[in-house]
Structure formats: C-alpha cells, structure tokens
Design a protein around this motif. Structure first.
Motif, PDB file in Angstrom:
ATOM      1  N   PRO A 264       0.827  -1.214   0.000  1.00 50.46           N
ATOM      2  CA  PRO A 264       0.000   0.000   0.000  1.00 50.46           C
ATOM      3  C   PRO A 264       0.859   1.261   0.000  1.00 50.46           C
ATOM      4  O   PRO A 264       1.906   1.301   0.637  1.00 50.46           O
ATOM      5  CB  PRO A 264      -0.800  -0.117   1.297  1.00 50.46           C
ATOM      6  N   GLU A 265       0.435   2.242  -0.775  1.00 51.48           N
ATOM      7  CA  GLU A 265       1.100   3.538  -0.792  1.00 51.48           C
ATOM      8  C   GLU A 265       0.581   4.344   0.391  1.00 51.48           C
ATOM      9  O   GLU A 265      -0.616   4.576   0.508  1.00 51.48           O
ATOM     10  CB  GLU A 265       0.799   4.273  -2.099  1.00 51.48           C
ATOM     11  N   ILE A 266       1.470   4.768   1.258  1.00 50.71           N
ATOM     12  CA  ILE A 266       1.057   5.513   2.441  1.00 50.71           C
ATOM     13  C   ILE A 266       1.839   6.816   2.497  1.00 50.71           C
ATOM     14  O   ILE A 266       3.054   6.809   2.670  1.00 50.71           O
ATOM     15  CB  ILE A 266       1.295   4.705   3.732  1.00 50.71           C
ATOM     16  N   GLY A 267       1.112   7.918   2.341  1.00 53.68           N
ATOM     17  CA  GLY A 267       1.710   9.235   2.504  1.00 53.68           C
ATOM     18  C   GLY A 267       2.822   9.543   1.521  1.00 53.68           C
ATOM     19  O   GLY A 267       2.886   9.014   0.425  1.00 53.68           O
ATOM     20  N   THR A 268       3.714  10.425   1.964  1.00 55.40           N
ATOM     21  CA  THR A 268       4.826  10.850   1.130  1.00 55.40           C
ATOM     22  C   THR A 268       6.114  10.224   1.644  1.00 55.40           C
ATOM     23  O   THR A 268       6.125   9.542   2.656  1.00 55.40           O
ATOM     24  CB  THR A 268       4.958  12.377   1.162  1.00 55.40           C
ATOM     25  N   GLY A 269       7.173  10.505   0.956  1.00 54.43           N
ATOM     26  CA  GLY A 269       8.459   9.971   1.385  1.00 54.43           C
ATOM     27  C   GLY A 269       8.873   8.774   0.550  1.00 54.43           C
ATOM     28  O   GLY A 269       8.332   8.516  -0.518  1.00 54.43           O
ATOM     29  N   ARG A 270       9.818   8.035   1.079  1.00 57.28           N
ATOM     30  CA  ARG A 270      10.360   6.895   0.370  1.00 57.28           C
ATOM     31  C   ARG A 270       9.300   5.810   0.210  1.00 57.28           C
ATOM     32  O   ARG A 270       8.521   5.540   1.110  1.00 57.28           O
ATOM     33  CB  ARG A 270      11.546   6.333   1.143  1.00 57.28           C
ATOM     34  N   ARG A 271       9.286   5.209  -0.972  1.00 57.01           N
ATOM     35  CA  ARG A 271       8.322   4.150  -1.275  1.00 57.01           C
ATOM     36  C   ARG A 271       8.620   2.916  -0.433  1.00 57.01           C
ATOM     37  O   ARG A 271       9.766   2.511  -0.289  1.00 57.01           O
ATOM     38  CB  ARG A 271       8.398   3.797  -2.746  1.00 57.01           C
ATOM     39  N   ARG A 272       7.576   2.315   0.125  1.00 56.59           N
ATOM     40  CA  ARG A 272       7.736   1.112   0.924  1.00 56.59           C
ATOM     41  C   ARG A 272       8.123  -0.059   0.030  1.00 56.59           C
ATOM     42  O   ARG A 272       7.686  -0.162  -1.103  1.00 56.59           O
ATOM     43  CB  ARG A 272       6.430   0.791   1.655  1.00 56.59           C
ATOM     44  N   ARG A 273       8.951  -0.954   0.560  1.00 58.33           N
ATOM     45  CA  ARG A 273       9.419  -2.109  -0.196  1.00 58.33           C
ATOM     46  C   ARG A 273       8.747  -3.399   0.254  1.00 58.33           C
ATOM     47  O   ARG A 273       8.791  -4.397  -0.451  1.00 58.33           O
ATOM     48  CB  ARG A 273      10.926  -2.226  -0.048  1.00 58.33           C
ATOM     49  N   TYR A 274       8.154  -3.385   1.448  1.00 57.53           N
ATOM     50  CA  TYR A 274       7.537  -4.583   2.011  1.00 57.53           C
ATOM     51  C   TYR A 274       6.119  -4.242   2.469  1.00 57.53           C
ATOM     52  O   TYR A 274       5.837  -3.140   2.897  1.00 57.53           O
ATOM     53  CB  TYR A 274       8.359  -5.095   3.202  1.00 57.53           C
ATOM     54  N   CYS A 275       5.241  -5.253   2.394  1.00 57.50           N
ATOM     55  CA  CYS A 275       3.842  -5.008   2.740  1.00 57.50           C
ATOM     56  C   CYS A 275       3.612  -5.000   4.249  1.00 57.50           C
ATOM     57  O   CYS A 275       2.688  -4.352   4.738  1.00 57.50           O
ATOM     58  CB  CYS A 275       2.930  -6.051   2.073  1.00 57.50           C
ATOM     59  N   ARG A 276       4.429  -5.719   4.980  1.00 57.68           N
ATOM     60  CA  ARG A 276       4.273  -5.801   6.435  1.00 57.68           C
ATOM     61  C   ARG A 276       5.646  -5.821   7.099  1.00 57.68           C
ATOM     62  O   ARG A 276       6.648  -6.139   6.466  1.00 57.68           O
ATOM     63  CB  ARG A 276       3.530  -7.092   6.820  1.00 57.68           C
ATOM     64  N   GLN A 277       5.665  -5.552   8.366  1.00 55.00           N
ATOM     65  CA  GLN A 277       6.896  -5.600   9.137  1.00 55.00           C
ATOM     66  C   GLN A 277       7.477  -7.021   9.148  1.00 55.00           C
ATOM     67  O   GLN A 277       8.688  -7.203   9.086  1.00 55.00           O
ATOM     68  CB  GLN A 277       6.643  -5.124  10.573  1.00 55.00           C
ATOM     69  N   SER A 278       6.611  -8.030   9.172  1.00 55.12           N
ATOM     70  CA  SER A 278       7.106  -9.414   9.199  1.00 55.12           C
ATOM     71  C   SER A 278       7.856  -9.747   7.907  1.00 55.12           C
ATOM     72  O   SER A 278       8.865 -10.458   7.941  1.00 55.12           O
ATOM     73  CB  SER A 278       5.966 -10.397   9.436  1.00 55.12           C
ATOM     74  N   CYS A 279       7.390  -9.256   6.762  1.00 55.01           N
ATOM     75  CA  CYS A 279       8.102  -9.485   5.503  1.00 55.01           C
ATOM     76  C   CYS A 279       9.448  -8.763   5.514  1.00 55.01           C
ATOM     77  O   CYS A 279      10.459  -9.307   5.053  1.00 55.01           O
ATOM     78  CB  CYS A 279       7.262  -9.010   4.321  1.00 55.01           C
ATOM     79  N   ARG A 280       9.463  -7.573   6.063  1.00 52.72           N
ATOM     80  CA  ARG A 280      10.710  -6.818   6.166  1.00 52.72           C
ATOM     81  C   ARG A 280      11.713  -7.576   7.033  1.00 52.72           C
ATOM     82  O   ARG A 280      12.893  -7.682   6.702  1.00 52.72           O
ATOM     83  CB  ARG A 280      10.407  -5.444   6.751  1.00 52.72           C
ATOM     84  N   GLN A 281      11.223  -8.144   8.136  1.00 50.14           N
ATOM     85  CA  GLN A 281      12.076  -8.899   9.043  1.00 50.14           C
ATOM     86  C   GLN A 281      12.620 -10.160   8.370  1.00 50.14           C
ATOM     87  O   GLN A 281      13.798 -10.481   8.474  1.00 50.14           O
ATOM     88  CB  GLN A 281      11.304  -9.276  10.310  1.00 50.14           C
TER      89      GLN A 281
END
Length: 113
Positions: free
Chosen positions: A22-39
C-alpha cells in the motif's frame, strides 16, 4: 487533465512475498507489505552474508522451489487451455473466464514465496 507529480504511481509489490504494497503518505516508497516481511528479508540477507553468498542471492527451500514450479505448471496448463479454446472457436464468455483464470494463476506464479 492528468496531474504529473514526477512520482511513479504504479502499484508496487512486496519484495518478500509479492503482495501489493500500500502507498502511504509521502516519502520513500515502501518495499515490504508488512513488518514481518521486512524482518524475513533482513534475516535472509544476514544469513546469506554470513554464508558468503552474493548479496543479490535468493535462497529458497526445496519446498519453496517445488511450490514455485507447481504454480508455473498450473499457469502453463491454463495457457494451453486458452490456446485450445481459441483453436476450437470457443465463445467469448468462455474465453473471458479462461483468461481471467490464467491471469490469476500467472500473478500467483510470479511470487517467489
């Protein structure tokens, strides 16, 4: 009239699981959908670094490779179904349903996990 912001508006997918991010706000584009995927991605990178593998390596379990091959096989079978239906002169509604199924299977096949 289209507003041009300089930012790519395509939906991105999670680098770990392939789900939409999901696109949330401004700034750098997120690379993972959830914190667990990032981990999980961090853990894999750390493990690969300790094992001396190149940073861009993708490590899959035998089960994950088998599941990926199964998803690709199902997509190929669906594509063959579409080709057969076209060759046999199938009705537009049947082709539409077959193409929708093929699209779903292809989306599923492109994710690694």
């Amino acid at each position: 009239m289209t507003l041009v912001t300089g930012r790519d508006t395509r939906a991105s997918t999670c680098l770990w699981c392939g789900r939409p991010v999901p696109e949330i706000g401004t700034g750098r584009r997120r690379r993972y959908c959830r914190q667990s995927c990032r981990q999980r991605a961090y853990e894999q990178r750390s493990s690969a670094r300790r094992a001396g593998l190149p940073e861009d390596s993708v490590v899959l379990t035998a089960g994950e490779v088998e599941a990926l091959a199964d998803r690709a096989f199902r997509a190929r079978c669906a594509a063959e179904d579409v080709a057969t239906a076209v060759a046999e002169g199938a009705a537009a509604d049947e082709l539409t349903a077959l193409c929708a199924e093929l699209l779903d299977l292809a989306r599923d096949a492109e994710r690694l996990r």
